[in-house]
Design an enzyme around this catalytic site. Structure first.
Site, PDB file in Angstrom:
ATOM      1  N   HIS A  61       0.479   0.172  -9.889  1.00  0.00           N
ATOM      2  CA  HIS A  61      -0.418  -0.646  -9.059  1.00  0.00           C
ATOM      3  C   HIS A  61      -0.923  -1.845  -9.860  1.00  0.00           C
ATOM      4  CE1 HIS A  61      -3.345  -0.455  -5.417  1.00  0.00           C
ATOM      5  NE2 HIS A  61      -3.095  -1.714  -5.759  1.00  0.00           N
ATOM      6  N   ARG A 113       0.835  -1.193   0.000  1.00  0.00           N
ATOM      7  CA  ARG A 113       0.000   0.000   0.000  1.00  0.00           C
ATOM      8  C   ARG A 113       0.870   1.243   0.000  1.00  0.00           C
ATOM      9  NH1 ARG A 113      -3.465  -1.911  -2.111  1.00  0.00           N
ATOM     10  NH2 ARG A 113      -5.671  -2.122  -1.584  1.00  0.00           N
ATOM     11  N   GLU A 159      -2.505   8.042  -6.378  1.00  0.00           N
ATOM     12  CA  GLU A 159      -2.646   7.265  -7.603  1.00  0.00           C
ATOM     13  C   GLU A 159      -3.775   7.834  -8.445  1.00  0.00           C
ATOM     14  OE1 GLU A 159      -3.102   3.165  -6.510  1.00  0.00           O
ATOM     15  OE2 GLU A 159      -1.062   3.001  -5.711  1.00  0.00           O
TER      16      GLU A 159
END
Length: 440
Positions: free
Chosen positions: A315, A266, A295
């Protein structure tokens, strides 16, 4: 009790009415909040629910019909649901996060509002572990930088030229890999790393004794011990209010000089400003990040834009076509269990069971009395002409399904409390598992 403490028809906070099914009632509405492809989910849900997509990035983009009538929601990691957001959903009973991480959902507030939150914790374990090892090997063997040098036209022929362009490449055998969080992905990384010759240490204060002996690993009792002993540190713990910015200026200074850092867990676990400074000063030799504080990530802005010796991916460590299909199927099955069973007893991966103040029955569906209905309609905000696409195909115009059940609830306006970072503490245990879950 005042009206601000009621949800519907005298029901106290946290209790939502059962879903009415059968020939006299519309079928429950299930919405994919932040995507537009329902083709995997529809075959699993089409006989018990109407499935629609929103393709939203925030609750402001979700159509009023979904907010008023959806009893189930599917979502990825691109949308965040605070208490304020959750209170906009008037009939919602279950949210399933398509993936393992659920830090983008306020699960306590969801429980207070009678909304179960579930995840899919195991679908991408192999992919995330493989991607982690790719990042680790890349840092040690400098593959990305060697490729980039050739792309830029650098001449690499003599030993001196190779030595210059491959500067920093290191031998792996005998190096110490430190793993923070030995959940599913952490264990998978440990097994892979041992094959490459790493000595593997781990820190996980919530894991029962004995796993280190079963896997042949070295356990340390404090985060400081792990940072001190590790040549490369990789993060595999969930994000919560206790470990935000776990890797910060203070903990970076406790790492070995010139260590590597990898994060596929994370983004909020790493203070990117502190990391950028450490990379520029050489305190950290190189870093590889698949997740970021903000993000989608861009090298054109943010504290990492000028950081050297940095590899970033978007990601995507969790992704493979097989894993994507598996997690979507399991998420749809969890929604089906909620509709046809009892919440939370029928759910397989409910992460906020302890926060649910009450559980009510959902009426069982009788496929014999459920008539075929259009599915796969688009539910995105701009108001106007409505339409629904049959057989899962995108609608020509964005809209709503007519004749759906309307439920009205009044929610108290409660602000979502900010999370206070506490860098000295790491993983917080969660009630539905025996070890820290890994995050996608």
């Amino acid at each position: 009790m005042g009206s601000s403490h009621l949800l519907n028809k005298g029901l106290p906070l946290g209790i939502r009415p059962p879903i009415m099914n059968g020939p006299m009632h519309p079928r429950p509405l299930v919405a994919l909040l932040d995507g537009r492809d329902c083709t995997v989910e529809m075959p699993i849900l089409k006989d018990v629910a109407t499935v629609a997509f929103c393709d939203a990035q925030s609750t402001q983009e979700i159509h009023e019909k979904v907010l008023n009538e959806a009893v189930g929601a599917l979502m990825y990691h691109t949308i965040t649901l605070t208490r304020e957001d959750l209170e906009k959903f008037k009939a919602l009973r279950i949210i399933v996060r398509i993936g393992s991480g659920f830090d983008n959902i306020d699960i306590k507030s969801a429980g207070d509002l009678g909304i179960a939150v579930c995840n899919v914790p195991a679908a991408s374990v192999e992919e995330t572990a493989d991607s982690t090892m790719c990042h680790i090997l890349n840092l040690y063997r400098r593959t990305t930088w060697l490729h980039q040098a050739l792309r830029e036209g650098t001449r690499v022929q003599s030993v001196e030229q190779i030595r210059e362009v491959a500067s920093g490449a290191a031998r792996i055998r005998g190096e110490t890999l430190g793993i923070i969080g030995l959940g599913r992905v952490g264990q998978a990384v440990a097994l892979r790393a041992k094959t490459f010759g790493f000595n593997v240490f781990f820190y996980d204060p919530y894991l029962s004794d004995g796993i280190e002996r079963a896997l042949g690993l070295q356990r340390v009792s404090t985060l400081q011990d792990l940072l001190f002993h590790s040549d490369c540190v990789t993060l595999h713990c969930g994000l919560n209010e206790h470990n935000h910015h776990l890797i910060n200026d203070f903990t970076i200074k406790q790492m070995r000089q010139g260590a590597f850092l990898v994060n596929t867990a994370r983004g909020g676990l790493v203070d990117e400003k502190a990391l950028a400074q450490a990379l520029k000063e050489g305190r950290i030799r190189g870093a590889a990040l698949d997740v970021h504080e903000s993000e989608p990530f861009s090298f054109t802005q943010g504290p990492l834009k000028d950081a050297p010796n940095l590899i970033c991916t978007p990601h995507a460590a969790w992704y493979s076509e097989q894993a994507s299909i598996e997690m979507r199927e399991e998420a749809a099955r969890e929604i089906r269990r909620a509709i046809t069973g009892r919440i939370p007893d029928s759910l397989k991966n409910c992460v906020n069971k302890d926060h649910l103040t009450a559980a009510t029955h959902w009426a069982s569906m009788d496929p014999g009395v459920v008539h075929p209905e259009l599915n796969g309609g688009a539910y995105r905000y701009p108001q106007g002409v409505v339409s629904v696409a049959p057989a899962g195909l995108p609608a020509a115009v964005e809209g709503i399904v007519p004749s759906a059940m309307s439920l009205s609830h009044a929610h108290p306006a409660v602000a979502h409390p900010p999370h206070a970072p506490s860098p000295g503490q790491t993983i917080k245990p969660e009630a539905d598992r025996d070890h820290p879950s890994d995050q996608l």
